[in-house]
Design a protein around this motif. Structure first.
Motif, PDB file in Angstrom:
ATOM      1  N   TYR A 105     -21.026  45.111  59.380  1.00 51.49           N
ATOM      2  CA  TYR A 105     -21.488  44.530  58.041  1.00 51.49           C
ATOM      3  C   TYR A 105     -23.259  45.010  58.285  1.00 51.49           C
ATOM      4  N   THR A 106     -23.612  44.466  57.003  1.00 53.39           N
ATOM      5  CA  THR A 106     -25.081  44.657  56.936  1.00 53.39           C
ATOM      6  C   THR A 106     -25.736  43.320  56.441  1.00 53.39           C
ATOM      7  N   GLU A 107     -26.955  42.877  56.996  1.00 54.20           N
ATOM      8  CA  GLU A 107     -27.340  41.745  56.669  1.00 54.20           C
ATOM      9  C   GLU A 107     -28.207  41.707  55.376  1.00 54.20           C
ATOM     10  N   ALA A 108     -27.769  41.158  54.183  1.00 51.72           N
ATOM     11  CA  ALA A 108     -28.216  41.507  53.097  1.00 51.72           C
ATOM     12  C   ALA A 108     -29.614  40.313  52.740  1.00 51.72           C
ATOM     13  N   GLY A 109     -29.519  39.181  53.562  1.00 57.84           N
ATOM     14  CA  GLY A 109     -30.595  38.120  53.171  1.00 57.84           C
ATOM     15  C   GLY A 109     -30.136  37.026  54.086  1.00 57.84           C
ATOM     16  N   TYR A 110     -31.182  36.135  53.900  1.00 59.69           N
ATOM     17  CA  TYR A 110     -30.977  34.820  54.719  1.00 59.69           C
ATOM     18  C   TYR A 110     -31.798  33.499  54.060  1.00 59.69           C
ATOM     19  N   THR A 111     -31.256  32.391  53.838  1.00 62.38           N
ATOM     20  CA  THR A 111     -31.919  31.324  53.323  1.00 62.38           C
ATOM     21  C   THR A 111     -31.771  30.014  54.066  1.00 62.38           C
ATOM     22  N   LEU A 112     -32.783  29.431  54.358  1.00 58.52           N
ATOM     23  CA  LEU A 112     -32.787  28.100  54.752  1.00 58.52           C
ATOM     24  C   LEU A 112     -33.119  26.903  53.799  1.00 58.52           C
ATOM     25  N   LEU A 113     -31.921  26.253  53.870  1.00 64.17           N
ATOM     26  CA  LEU A 113     -32.081  25.079  52.954  1.00 64.17           C
ATOM     27  C   LEU A 113     -32.091  23.491  53.452  1.00 64.17           C
ATOM     28  N   ALA A 114     -32.500  22.675  52.970  1.00 57.62           N
ATOM     29  CA  ALA A 114     -32.271  21.362  52.924  1.00 57.62           C
ATOM     30  C   ALA A 114     -30.851  21.097  52.642  1.00 57.62           C
ATOM     31  N   ASP A 115     -30.337  19.859  53.022  1.00 53.94           N
ATOM     32  CA  ASP A 115     -28.819  19.358  52.533  1.00 53.94           C
ATOM     33  C   ASP A 115     -28.864  18.622  51.204  1.00 53.94           C
ATOM     34  N   GLU A 116     -29.373  19.497  50.094  1.00 53.21           N
ATOM     35  CA  GLU A 116     -29.162  19.282  48.877  1.00 53.21           C
ATOM     36  C   GLU A 116     -28.335  19.965  48.122  1.00 53.21           C
ATOM     37  N   GLN A 117     -27.263  19.125  47.433  1.00 48.93           N
ATOM     38  CA  GLN A 117     -26.307  20.238  46.735  1.00 48.93           C
ATOM     39  C   GLN A 117     -26.690  20.877  45.546  1.00 48.93           C
ATOM     40  N   ALA A 118     -27.574  20.546  44.627  1.00 45.75           N
ATOM     41  CA  ALA A 118     -28.132  21.186  43.634  1.00 45.75           C
ATOM     42  C   ALA A 118     -28.722  22.654  44.047  1.00 45.75           C
ATOM     43  N   LYS A 119     -29.726  22.543  45.079  1.00 48.30           N
ATOM     44  CA  LYS A 119     -30.446  23.522  45.571  1.00 48.30           C
ATOM     45  C   LYS A 119     -29.537  24.671  46.353  1.00 48.30           C
ATOM     46  N   ILE A 120     -28.348  24.028  47.069  1.00 49.92           N
ATOM     47  CA  ILE A 120     -27.458  24.963  47.497  1.00 49.92           C
ATOM     48  C   ILE A 120     -26.538  25.687  46.370  1.00 49.92           C
ATOM     49  N   GLU A 121     -26.160  24.886  45.468  1.00 50.49           N
ATOM     50  CA  GLU A 121     -25.344  25.603  44.243  1.00 50.49           C
ATOM     51  C   GLU A 121     -26.091  26.743  43.636  1.00 50.49           C
ATOM     52  N   ASN A 122     -27.525  26.252  43.366  1.00 49.04           N
ATOM     53  CA  ASN A 122     -28.238  27.208  42.753  1.00 49.04           C
ATOM     54  C   ASN A 122     -28.628  28.622  43.560  1.00 49.04           C
ATOM     55  N   GLU A 123     -28.648  28.446  44.652  1.00 49.80           N
ATOM     56  CA  GLU A 123     -28.715  29.690  45.716  1.00 49.80           C
ATOM     57  C   GLU A 123     -27.292  30.245  45.732  1.00 49.80           C
ATOM     58  N   LEU A 124     -26.470  29.669  45.757  1.00 50.21           N
ATOM     59  CA  LEU A 124     -25.045  30.270  45.794  1.00 50.21           C
ATOM     60  C   LEU A 124     -24.593  31.200  44.520  1.00 50.21           C
ATOM     61  N   LYS A 125     -25.383  30.503  43.386  1.00 46.59           N
ATOM     62  CA  LYS A 125     -25.062  31.078  42.127  1.00 46.59           C
ATOM     63  C   LYS A 125     -25.940  32.265  42.084  1.00 46.59           C
ATOM     64  N   ARG A 126     -27.114  32.247  42.689  1.00 51.57           N
ATOM     65  CA  ARG A 126     -28.194  33.404  42.269  1.00 51.57           C
ATOM     66  C   ARG A 126     -27.559  34.660  42.957  1.00 51.57           C
ATOM     67  N   ILE A 127     -27.125  34.562  44.376  1.00 50.57           N
ATOM     68  CA  ILE A 127     -26.872  35.501  45.152  1.00 50.57           C
ATOM     69  C   ILE A 127     -25.513  36.192  44.534  1.00 50.57           C
ATOM     70  N   CYS A 128     -24.624  35.460  44.174  1.00 57.22           N
ATOM     71  CA  CYS A 128     -23.321  36.114  43.506  1.00 57.22           C
ATOM     72  C   CYS A 128     -23.444  36.769  42.109  1.00 57.22           C
ATOM     73  N   ASP A 129     -24.241  36.046  41.336  1.00 56.93           N
ATOM     74  CA  ASP A 129     -24.399  36.463  39.911  1.00 56.93           C
ATOM     75  C   ASP A 129     -25.172  37.442  39.932  1.00 56.93           C
ATOM     76  N   SER A 130     -26.120  37.625  40.708  1.00 54.76           N
ATOM     77  CA  SER A 130     -26.880  38.813  40.946  1.00 54.76           C
ATOM     78  C   SER A 130     -26.428  39.969  41.656  1.00 54.76           C
ATOM     79  N   ASN A 131     -25.258  39.770  42.241  1.00 55.74           N
ATOM     80  CA  ASN A 131     -24.523  40.756  43.138  1.00 55.74           C
ATOM     81  C   ASN A 131     -25.494  41.199  44.469  1.00 55.74           C
ATOM     82  N   LEU A 132     -25.982  40.207  44.919  1.00 57.54           N
ATOM     83  CA  LEU A 132     -26.781  40.471  46.039  1.00 57.54           C
ATOM     84  C   LEU A 132     -26.135  40.668  47.434  1.00 57.54           C
ATOM     85  N   ALA A 133     -24.852  40.252  47.435  1.00 60.61           N
ATOM     86  CA  ALA A 133     -24.074  40.252  48.626  1.00 60.61           C
ATOM     87  C   ALA A 133     -22.612  40.121  48.202  1.00 60.61           C
ATOM     88  N   ASP A 134     -21.711  40.785  49.051  1.00 59.96           N
ATOM     89  CA  ASP A 134     -20.180  40.844  49.156  1.00 59.96           C
ATOM     90  C   ASP A 134     -19.510  39.489  49.647  1.00 59.96           C
TER      91      ASP A 134
END
Length: 313
Positions: free
Chosen positions: A185-214
């Protein structure tokens, strides 16, 4: 995953296209009856709905087709996709051939607004496999140009309050990085977040909806602490669930420690991206990921269209 909001054609070049509701896409040609169809690389033009809305917010009064686009698609940012990307809509398969275009003569929209989004936001494609396309159909991004990379792209997300504050070194992400690299596999990116649900949700949506990773592999936040919210964030943005992956990981971990029953990690799909919650400890990450990594290739082949209908034509 996107949605077709308009299917537009025009019988003469240089005139705005108008929505027909549905149209026939002809293999190697384009939309039947459209003036821009033909045996060349710009058989179909596509524009993201969000870009049109942004332009309307500036005061422009534009209808679907005014920019010369054949297809208006919601929830796909086309300019972030490389040339060679395949788009699947039912039986129809398109391949992106060009991003943007040079504007030789300014259109009526440019003369009115002093700007036009098609030259920088529009993309063009050829028809690899034809068929009927309708308003309301779903469109998926199913593969990228193999000349660029055959490897699946993996994004790593670590959830850790202490790690985010710099009080603890992230030891799990490097373990994930090595395993995916060793497995092709190839590493597309890395994110370190605090345990905050809203911010984790936003990051997951950003990566998926922008097709940044499989594939997104998360680590941390799967335990019973009041701050652990990775499964909740993942569940909130999920479109489909893949329970067998989490079951398999807990099964292999239970052979090592009974405490594996306390892990709450899940696996889901959003669009054409698979998301898997791994535990927080480096040891558990290694045990779980090494157990599932080989079989994930087959799942990703199906999810992204490398196996199945996307191979047609």
């Amino acid at each position: 995953m996107g949605k077709v909001l308009a299917v537009c054609t025009s019988s003469e070049k240089g005139t705005p296209k108008r929505s027909a509701g549905s149209a026939e896409l002809v293999t190697g040609f384009g939309l039947a009856g459209d003036a821009h169809a033909g045996d060349w690389h710009r058989q179909i033009s596509l524009l993201s709905f969000q870009k049109i809305e942004d332009f309307r917010a500036k005061g422009a009064k534009v209808e679907f087709g005014d920019f010369g686009e054949n297809l208006v698609i919601d929830n796909i940012d086309f300019i972030k996709l490389p040339v060679g990307t395949a788009l699947k809509c039912g039986n129809v398969i398109l391949e992106i051939t060009q991003i943007g275009k040079e504007c030789h003569s300014h259109c009526a929209i440019y003369n009115q607004m002093g700007d036009c989004i098609m030259p920088r936001e529009g993309v063009f494609a050829k028809v690899v496999n034809g068929g009927l396309i309708n308003v309301g159909d779903e469109m998926i991004v199913c593969r990228s140009d193999k000349s660029q990379s055959d490897k699946y792209r993996v994004w790593i997300i670590t959830a850790s309050d202490k790690g985010f504050k710099g009080e603890r070194e992230d030891l799990s992400a490097p373990v994930i990085s090595k395993i995916i690299s060793d497995s092709g596999y190839t590493e597309a990116g890395y994110t370190l977040l605090a345990d905050e649900q809203a911010k984790i949700e936003n990051e997951l949506k950003r990566i998926c909806d922008s097709n940044l990773a499989d594939l997104i592999l998360t680590t941390g936040g799967t335990g019973l602490s009041p701050r652990d919210c990775m499964p909740e964030a993942t569940m909130a943005i999920a479109q489909r669930f893949v329970p067998g992956i989490a079951e398999a990981m807990r099964s292999v971990s239970l052979r090592i420690t009974k405490r594996a029953m306390l892990s709450r990690g899940i696996a889901v799909i959003r669009g054409s991206t698979l998301i898997i919650n791994l535990p927080g400890s480096p040891k558990a990450v290694k045990e779980n990921l090494e157990f599932i990594i080989e079989e994930l290739l087959h799942g990703l082949d199906i999810l992204t269209g490398r196996s199945g209908d996307c191979a047609a034509g």
